[in-house]
Design a protein around this motif. Structure first.
Motif, PDB file in Angstrom:
ATOM      1  N   LEU A  75      52.662 -22.350  28.426  1.00 21.68           N
ATOM      2  CA  LEU A  75      53.294 -21.596  29.502  1.00 21.68           C
ATOM      3  C   LEU A  75      53.381 -20.156  29.035  1.00 21.68           C
ATOM      4  O   LEU A  75      54.091 -19.850  28.071  1.00 21.68           O
ATOM      5  N   LEU A  76      52.649 -19.282  29.699  1.00 23.34           N
ATOM      6  CA  LEU A  76      52.629 -17.861  29.357  1.00 23.34           C
ATOM      7  C   LEU A  76      53.419 -17.109  30.409  1.00 23.34           C
ATOM      8  O   LEU A  76      53.001 -17.004  31.567  1.00 23.34           O
ATOM      9  N   VAL A  77      54.588 -16.600  30.028  1.00 23.21           N
ATOM     10  CA  VAL A  77      55.471 -15.931  30.979  1.00 23.21           C
ATOM     11  C   VAL A  77      55.866 -14.563  30.447  1.00 23.21           C
ATOM     12  O   VAL A  77      56.452 -14.439  29.378  1.00 23.21           O
ATOM     13  N   SER A  78      55.535 -13.527  31.215  1.00 26.18           N
ATOM     14  CA  SER A  78      55.861 -12.163  30.792  1.00 26.18           C
ATOM     15  C   SER A  78      56.095 -11.309  32.024  1.00 26.18           C
ATOM     16  O   SER A  78      56.136 -11.810  33.145  1.00 26.18           O
ATOM     17  N   GLY A  79      56.219 -10.000  31.807  1.00 24.73           N
ATOM     18  CA  GLY A  79      56.467  -9.091  32.915  1.00 24.73           C
ATOM     19  C   GLY A  79      55.323  -9.026  33.901  1.00 24.73           C
ATOM     20  O   GLY A  79      55.525  -8.806  35.091  1.00 24.73           O
ATOM     21  N   GLY A  80      54.111  -9.215  33.423  1.00 24.16           N
ATOM     22  CA  GLY A  80      52.958  -9.104  34.304  1.00 24.16           C
ATOM     23  C   GLY A  80      52.202 -10.392  34.530  1.00 24.16           C
ATOM     24  O   GLY A  80      51.266 -10.427  35.327  1.00 24.16           O
ATOM     25  N   HIS A  81      52.591 -11.469  33.830  1.00 24.80           N
ATOM     26  CA  HIS A  81      51.787 -12.688  33.884  1.00 24.80           C
ATOM     27  C   HIS A  81      52.675 -13.925  33.931  1.00 24.80           C
ATOM     28  O   HIS A  81      53.726 -13.972  33.305  1.00 24.80           O
ATOM     29  N   CYS A  82      52.221 -14.922  34.663  1.00 24.61           N
ATOM     30  CA  CYS A  82      52.891 -16.213  34.677  1.00 24.61           C
ATOM     31  C   CYS A  82      51.813 -17.263  34.904  1.00 24.61           C
ATOM     32  O   CYS A  82      51.293 -17.397  36.019  1.00 24.61           O
ATOM     33  N   GLN A  83      51.445 -17.964  33.844  1.00 22.57           N
ATOM     34  CA  GLN A  83      50.339 -18.906  33.903  1.00 22.57           C
ATOM     35  C   GLN A  83      50.655 -20.150  33.076  1.00 22.57           C
ATOM     36  O   GLN A  83      51.424 -20.085  32.124  1.00 22.57           O
ATOM     37  N   ILE A  84      50.013 -21.243  33.442  1.00 23.73           N
ATOM     38  CA  ILE A  84      50.012 -22.449  32.621  1.00 23.73           C
ATOM     39  C   ILE A  84      48.555 -22.735  32.261  1.00 23.73           C
ATOM     40  O   ILE A  84      47.696 -22.799  33.141  1.00 23.73           O
ATOM     41  N   LEU A  85      48.285 -22.861  30.964  1.00 25.14           N
ATOM     42  CA  LEU A  85      46.915 -23.026  30.506  1.00 25.14           C
ATOM     43  C   LEU A  85      46.793 -24.166  29.506  1.00 25.14           C
ATOM     44  O   LEU A  85      47.708 -24.400  28.711  1.00 25.14           O
ATOM     45  N   ALA A  86      45.661 -24.842  29.543  1.00 24.18           N
ATOM     46  CA  ALA A  86      45.299 -25.773  28.482  1.00 24.18           C
ATOM     47  C   ALA A  86      44.480 -24.976  27.475  1.00 24.18           C
ATOM     48  O   ALA A  86      43.467 -24.369  27.823  1.00 24.18           O
ATOM     49  N   VAL A  87      44.952 -24.936  26.235  1.00 26.12           N
ATOM     50  CA  VAL A  87      44.273 -24.179  25.180  1.00 26.12           C
ATOM     51  C   VAL A  87      43.565 -25.191  24.274  1.00 26.12           C
ATOM     52  O   VAL A  87      44.217 -25.980  23.592  1.00 26.12           O
ATOM     53  N   ARG A 104      42.832 -22.585  33.023  1.00 24.48           N
ATOM     54  CA  ARG A 104      44.039 -22.291  33.792  1.00 24.48           C
ATOM     55  C   ARG A 104      44.378 -23.463  34.708  1.00 24.48           C
ATOM     56  O   ARG A 104      43.563 -23.897  35.513  1.00 24.48           O
ATOM     57  N   LEU A 105      45.585 -23.959  34.582  1.00 23.42           N
ATOM     58  CA  LEU A 105      46.074 -25.045  35.434  1.00 23.42           C
ATOM     59  C   LEU A 105      46.915 -24.513  36.586  1.00 23.42           C
ATOM     60  O   LEU A 105      46.990 -25.129  37.650  1.00 23.42           O
ATOM     61  N   GLY A 106      47.576 -23.384  36.358  1.00 20.80           N
ATOM     62  CA  GLY A 106      48.406 -22.803  37.404  1.00 20.80           C
ATOM     63  C   GLY A 106      48.678 -21.344  37.112  1.00 20.80           C
ATOM     64  O   GLY A 106      48.630 -20.901  35.959  1.00 20.80           O
ATOM     65  N   THR A 107      48.970 -20.584  38.164  1.00 13.69           N
ATOM     66  CA  THR A 107      49.272 -19.163  38.010  1.00 13.69           C
ATOM     67  C   THR A 107      50.176 -18.732  39.158  1.00 13.69           C
ATOM     68  O   THR A 107      50.387 -19.486  40.117  1.00 13.69           O
ATOM     69  N   THR A 108      50.711 -17.543  39.087  1.00 12.19           N
ATOM     70  CA  THR A 108      51.529 -17.052  40.185  1.00 12.19           C
ATOM     71  C   THR A 108      50.632 -16.550  41.306  1.00 12.19           C
ATOM     72  O   THR A 108      49.587 -15.931  41.040  1.00 12.19           O
ATOM     73  N   ILE A 109      51.030 -16.829  42.542  1.00 12.32           N
ATOM     74  CA  ILE A 109      50.247 -16.351  43.672  1.00 12.32           C
ATOM     75  C   ILE A 109      50.738 -14.988  44.145  1.00 12.32           C
ATOM     76  O   ILE A 109      50.142 -14.395  45.047  1.00 12.32           O
ATOM     77  N   ASP A 110      51.818 -14.493  43.536  1.00 12.05           N
ATOM     78  CA  ASP A 110      52.307 -13.159  43.894  1.00 12.05           C
ATOM     79  C   ASP A 110      52.872 -12.447  42.667  1.00 12.05           C
ATOM     80  O   ASP A 110      52.144 -11.785  41.945  1.00 12.05           O
ATOM     81  N   ASP A 111      54.162 -12.605  42.403  1.00  7.31           N
ATOM     82  CA  ASP A 111      54.803 -11.883  41.305  1.00  7.31           C
ATOM     83  C   ASP A 111      54.956 -12.763  40.066  1.00  7.31           C
ATOM     84  O   ASP A 111      55.052 -13.984  40.167  1.00  7.31           O
TER      85      ASP A 111
END
Length: 372
Positions: free
Chosen positions: A145-157, A165-172
């Motif tokens: 889970l990568l969560v920061s000021g500019g990014h919000c994603q869930i990834l399989a590494v 990428r499994l999921g990401t923000t569709i806006d903010d």
């Protein structure tokens, strides 16, 4: 006091210098293959941007120009190393504010040319994604889970440079929601720590806020509606009481933080199920990284989820959650170990650079490429 010279001599090569200038921190570090941080410097620009309530790109770039050379000089003295002692030079090459990226990349390329050492272009998000491997023995694959000021994603590494990428923000992004909530409530910048501090004094149950995407299939996020609901809630408090009281602010912050946490947990549950379809049912690591990972409330909830799901929770220390040079140096070192002949001198700064090559814009035509 630690003898830096002795530490450098005892550390295992290769040594990699990392430079980070993607936003409002001017940062650099030197790391070694045996996970030692030989030197680490971060110059914050919070005071320069505070009066504007957010980062001003032009100011950020000028500050990087003004301070990077001196910061690097101090860093090399801390490590008691010369540029010739390094094995590679890494710099954040994207995504980020292009003016700041240019400062770091051009400085790194100049050092690379002068020293004859290879230049390694590092994706800022890869820096966050791999930081946990600098401080812990975390093996691939893991769920991030990568969560920061500019990014919000869930990834399989699944490896160095191997992200799905499994999921990401569709806006903010989540961090952006924190910052804008803080600005709306008059809590100042940066917003994340301010909202967390206010939430500790508040009662989350007083207000009910919407939970965008919760209960829906998939792992995508949405926080724009949550921000709008916070604004309306604040306006209602002012309409009733004539002013937004400290108690109102604290209770709104508590409700906001809890609601955002509910959104993260719901999306992560779906992501864990998706991840296990390919990775299996083992006790794989669940890693959280990025600036929002410094929020102790959210960190605690994600750690509890990992325990419930039979996964191993891992996260960088608080000091390495926000932007820093060590994460860039480590990501550069990981790439260098995979390909010692690497040299990215032809790579240019990229304001957009998704981790997964198959990324598509969530909204619109995306003529400039997928948002990171």
């Amino acid at each position: 006091m630690e003898d830096k010279s002795s530490t450098a001599k005892q550390a295992q090569r290769p040594f990699v210098l990392g430079i980070e200038t993607s936003c409002d921190e001017t940062a650099a570090a030197i790391v070694s293959a045996d996970r030692q941080v030989l030197a680490h410097r971060v110059l914050s620009q919070i005071d320069d941007h505070a009066e504007f309530g957010g980062v001003v790109p032009e100011i950020a770039a000028r500050q990087h120009i003004s301070h990077l050379d001196k910061l690097l000089e101090s860093l090399m003295k801390d490590a008691d190393l010369g540029f010739d002692d390094l094995d590679a030079i890494a710099a954040t090459t994207g995504p980020g504010l292009v003016g700041g990226l240019m400062v770091g990349v051009m400085t790194a390329k100049a050092i690379s040319t002068a020293s004859g050492k290879p230049f390694v272009a590092v994706n800022h998000l890869a820096g966050h994604a791999l930081t946990v491997r600098l401080v812990e023995d975390v093996s691939f694959p893991y769920l991030l889970l990568l969560v920061s000021g500019g990014h919000c994603q869930i990834l399989a590494v699944t490896g160095v440079g191997e992200f799905t990428r499994l999921g990401t923000t569709i806006d903010d992004a989540a961090g952006e929601a924190f910052d804008k909530t803080a600005k709306l409530l008059g809590l100042g910048y940066p917003g994340g720590p301010a909202v967390e501090a206010a939430a500790r004094e508040g009662r989350a149950g007083r207000f009910k806020l919407p939970k965008p995407m919760v209960g829906k299939p998939g792992c995508n996020f949405s926080f724009s509606g949550l921000k709008t609901a916070v604004r309306r809630l604040a306006e209602e408090c002012v309409a009733v009481e004539g002013v937004l009281t400290i108690k109102d602010r604290n209770d709104i912050c508590a409700a906001f933080q809890q609601t955002l946490g509910d959104c993260l947990i719901d999306r992560l549950r779906n992501a864990i199920a998706m991840f296990r379809e390919t990775a299996g049912s083992g006790a794989f690591p669940l890693v959280v990284a990025g600036g929002v990972a410094a929020n102790s409330y959210l960190r605690g909830r994600i750690e509890a989820l990992a325990e419930q799901e039979g996964m191993r929770f891992s996260a960088p220390p608080m000091s390495l959650c926000t932007d820093n040079g060590a994460m860039i140096a480590w990501a550069g070192l990981e790439r260098f170990l995979v390909d010692p002949a690497i040299n990215d001198m032809d790579e240019a700064p990229r304001p957009r650079w998704p981790l997964d090559d198959d990324a598509k814009p969530m909204v619109g035509k995306g003529k400039k490429g997928a948002k990171a």
